[in-house]
Design a protein around this motif. Structure first.
Motif, PDB file in Angstrom:
ATOM      1  N   LEU A  85       5.582  -1.493  35.383  1.00 23.37           N
ATOM      2  CA  LEU A  85       6.489  -0.964  34.358  1.00 23.37           C
ATOM      3  C   LEU A  85       7.631  -0.175  35.002  1.00 23.37           C
ATOM      4  O   LEU A  85       8.791  -0.301  34.608  1.00 23.37           O
ATOM      5  CB  LEU A  85       5.724  -0.071  33.375  1.00 23.37           C
ATOM      6  CG  LEU A  85       4.826  -0.806  32.386  1.00 23.37           C
ATOM      7  CD1 LEU A  85       4.053   0.185  31.526  1.00 23.37           C
ATOM      8  CD2 LEU A  85       5.636  -1.738  31.503  1.00 23.37           C
ATOM      9  N   PRO A 109      11.615  -3.998  24.590  1.00 19.04           N
ATOM     10  CA  PRO A 109      10.817  -3.770  25.805  1.00 19.04           C
ATOM     11  C   PRO A 109      10.940  -2.345  26.347  1.00 19.04           C
ATOM     12  O   PRO A 109       9.971  -1.788  26.867  1.00 19.04           O
ATOM     13  CB  PRO A 109      11.389  -4.772  26.813  1.00 19.04           C
ATOM     14  CG  PRO A 109      12.302  -5.654  26.102  1.00 19.04           C
ATOM     15  CD  PRO A 109      12.595  -5.070  24.776  1.00 19.04           C
ATOM     16  N   LEU A 117       8.655  -0.191  24.404  1.00 14.35           N
ATOM     17  CA  LEU A 117       7.266  -0.432  24.805  1.00 14.35           C
ATOM     18  C   LEU A 117       6.982   0.131  26.194  1.00 14.35           C
ATOM     19  O   LEU A 117       5.899   0.671  26.454  1.00 14.35           O
ATOM     20  CB  LEU A 117       6.971  -1.938  24.782  1.00 14.35           C
ATOM     21  CG  LEU A 117       6.854  -2.565  23.386  1.00 14.35           C
ATOM     22  CD1 LEU A 117       6.837  -4.072  23.454  1.00 14.35           C
ATOM     23  CD2 LEU A 117       5.594  -2.053  22.679  1.00 14.35           C
ATOM     24  N   ALA A 118       7.956   0.005  27.090  1.00 18.73           N
ATOM     25  CA  ALA A 118       7.770   0.551  28.440  1.00 18.73           C
ATOM     26  C   ALA A 118       7.627   2.069  28.385  1.00 18.73           C
ATOM     27  O   ALA A 118       6.799   2.660  29.092  1.00 18.73           O
ATOM     28  CB  ALA A 118       8.956   0.167  29.319  1.00 18.73           C
ATOM     29  N   LEU A 156       6.088  -7.078  25.348  1.00 14.11           N
ATOM     30  CA  LEU A 156       7.076  -6.565  26.307  1.00 14.11           C
ATOM     31  C   LEU A 156       7.559  -7.690  27.229  1.00 14.11           C
ATOM     32  O   LEU A 156       8.764  -7.865  27.442  1.00 14.11           O
ATOM     33  CB  LEU A 156       6.469  -5.431  27.128  1.00 14.11           C
ATOM     34  CG  LEU A 156       7.432  -4.662  28.038  1.00 14.11           C
ATOM     35  CD1 LEU A 156       6.979  -3.215  28.200  1.00 14.11           C
ATOM     36  CD2 LEU A 156       7.597  -5.289  29.400  1.00 14.11           C
ATOM     37  N   SER A 194      11.319  -9.218  26.943  1.00 16.62           N
ATOM     38  CA  SER A 194      12.175  -9.048  28.119  1.00 16.62           C
ATOM     39  C   SER A 194      12.694 -10.400  28.601  1.00 16.62           C
ATOM     40  O   SER A 194      13.887 -10.564  28.903  1.00 16.62           O
ATOM     41  CB  SER A 194      11.364  -8.359  29.229  1.00 16.62           C
ATOM     42  OG  SER A 194      12.049  -8.411  30.441  1.00 16.62           O
TER      43      SER A 194
END
Lengths: 307, 201
Positions: free
Chosen positions: A198, A255, A258-259, A275, A279
């Motif tokens: 991540l 994303p 979510l990251a 994610l 992405s």
């Protein structure tokens, strides 16, 4: 040629800034999809090697094969594809074809003992070692060549930027992380191994944004009328919806959110997959919108001072 | 020898004879124009003028289309510098179209004809011979030139605005016109060294 297409062509040819349609409309969409998939394949192979993820390697191989088929679908005469290796000395497409071929052969040689141990040759055999090296050479070629295909397009000033190859390398790496995340999720790997990925995704995404920003800035400040029109098409023209909806909303905002959640706590399997897919789809739309925004260099130039 | 063309913009009257004679000579399908004429208006009323810019393949010395072609289908004849396409080698990737700074390449994507009723006898005889799904472009009427004739667009220009000759020969008419009247190519900044020059209007 059907009537509507003919009328569109004549209209385009009458405009001073003619949009390119060959590599984004009709069968040209396969060119964009092929480059996207091949880039993701290259990145996924590299990161899967790093993380020693067998499923990721297999996914990269399958994606590269799919990318090859998509490239063939883009060709007007796919049966002649083997001739594309003939101009390796100057053509980036030829080099890409070489890279993809080397990768597919090398990856197969390397994957066979991973999935069928002791069947034909072992994982520590010279054949597997040769496959490893071929796959690496092929991967690096695949990741590197795509940007140069566009940079070599002197007719489209927006693509004819020295930053384009770097941008495509970062796309491939970002896509590679997405591919590996997907493979880890499908393989049911532990969430603990994801934190580094991540962080890496955030770093590479920052590079993508930086390179893209610099490219757009260069087009706006020192580019010609065609480059500026391309930027206009991207932000406020016929491809703006793909850029804002696909690239920004789907490929960056979702994303990134979510990251951020992943950095503050463990992500669920479903969130990891979302994610990765968001992405990757964002990268596809980024490529699609920048390619479709391409405008040909105007043929007309100032001819002489006014009489 | 390096075949080249000089187009005198002062003489061009925008009659499209070059465009039509090229179509007649090569039997190019709809949407394919080896030679075409661009119109442009400069200035503001009442001091304005209309200009015509006939364009065609520039047969560049450093042809980016030849470099971009993955199969060698786009190539340059060594004996006269004409950039040509071998349709049997073309895979239809269209990279040459993106590489050309002059937008003078065309993709023939399907069998085409001009009328809804179907192809005319002329089209069946001339247009149908072109391969589909490959890229097409001007070749300076190489067959005519090799048999001692002028390219069709040159032979049919009613105002003699087009002059064809050897750019490597400093005594040729094309070289003399370029030197005496300040002939210029399109987009010299692209570094392609075109073989088509224009004389100022």
């Amino acid at each position: 040629m059907e009537r509507a297409k003919y009328d569109q062509l004549i209209k385009d040819m009458r405009s001073e800034l003619r949009p390119q349609r060959e590599w984004s409309e009709g069968r040209g969409i396969f060119m964009v999809a092929g480059h996207f998939v091949v880039g993701v394949a290259g990145g996924t192979w590299l990161f899967s090697l790093w993380y020693a993820d067998r499923l990721g390697l297999a996914l990269a191989f399958l994606l590269a094969g799919l990318g090859g088929i998509l490239h063939l679908a883009n060709l007007g005469r796919p049966a002649r594809f083997w001739k594309m290796v003939l101009h390796f000395r100057t053509s980036w497409i030829s080099r890409g074809f070489f890279g993809l071929s080397v990768f597919l052969v090398g990856a197969l040689l390397y994957l066979v003992p991973l999935y069928l141990p002791g069947f034909l040759w072992g994982g520590d055999s010279p054949i597997a070692a040769i496959g490893y090296v071929m796959a690496i050479v092929g991967t690096l070629t695949l990741i590197g060549y795509m940007g140069f295909v566009y940079t070599a397009s002197k007719g489209i000033p927006f693509w004819n930027s020295p930053l384009h190859p770097a941008l495509y390398v970062t796309y491939a790496l970002r896509g590679g992380i997405a591919g590996l995340l997907l493979a880890l999720a499908l393989g049911g790997s532990g969430v603990d191994s994801l934190n580094n990925l991540l962080l890496l995704w955030i770093g590479i995404t920052a590079l993508v944004i930086l390179f893209f920003g610099l490219e757009v800035h260069g087009a706006l400040t020192s580019g010609n009328a065609a480059a500026k029109r391309s930027v206009h098409e991207l932000f406020a023209g016929r491809v703006a919806v793909y850029f804002y909806g696909g690239t920004l909303a789907l490929g960056l905002v979702i994303p990134a959110w979510l990251a951020w959640a992943g950095l503050n706590g463990p992500l669920t399997l479903g969130a990891m997959v979302v994610l990765a897919l968001a992405s990757a789809m964002g990268d596809f739309f980024m490529k699609y919108s920048t390619i479709r925004a391409g405008v040909f260099l105007p043929v007309w130039t100032p001819l002489a001072p006014q009489r | 020898m390096r075949r080249g063309m000089v187009i005198d913009l002062k003489r061009c009257i925008g009659c499209y004879a070059c465009q039509l004679s090229c179509k007649a000579e090569h039997g190019t399908p709809p949407g394919v124009f080896f030679a075409r004429v661009l119109k442009h208006e400069e200035g503001q009323y009442p001091t304005m003028r209309q200009l015509f810019l006939p364009v065609l393949c520039n047969h560049c010395e450093n042809a980016p289309c030849v470099d971009a072609c993955p199969t060698g289908a786009s190539f340059k004849w060594a004996e006269d510098g004409i950039v040509d396409i071998d349709p049997d080698k073309c895979v239809g990737c269209r990279a040459c179209m993106m590489a050309c700074p002059y937008s003078n390449r065309y993709y023939n994507d399907s069998p085409q004809h001009y009328f809804e009723q179907g192809p005319t006898a002329y089209e069946e005889a001339r247009t149908a011979r072109h391969q589909t799904d490959v890229v097409m472009k001007c070749n300076f009427c190489r067959d005519r030139v090799r048999s001692g004739k002028q390219p069709a667009c040159v032979a049919n220009c009613p105002t003699v605005a087009r002059i064809f000759g050897d750019l490597d020969d400093p005594t040729s008419e094309v070289s003399r016109l370029i030197k005496d009247r300040g002939g210029f190519p399109l987009h010299p900044e692209a570094g392609t060294k075109p073989s088509v020059y224009y004389l100022p209007p």
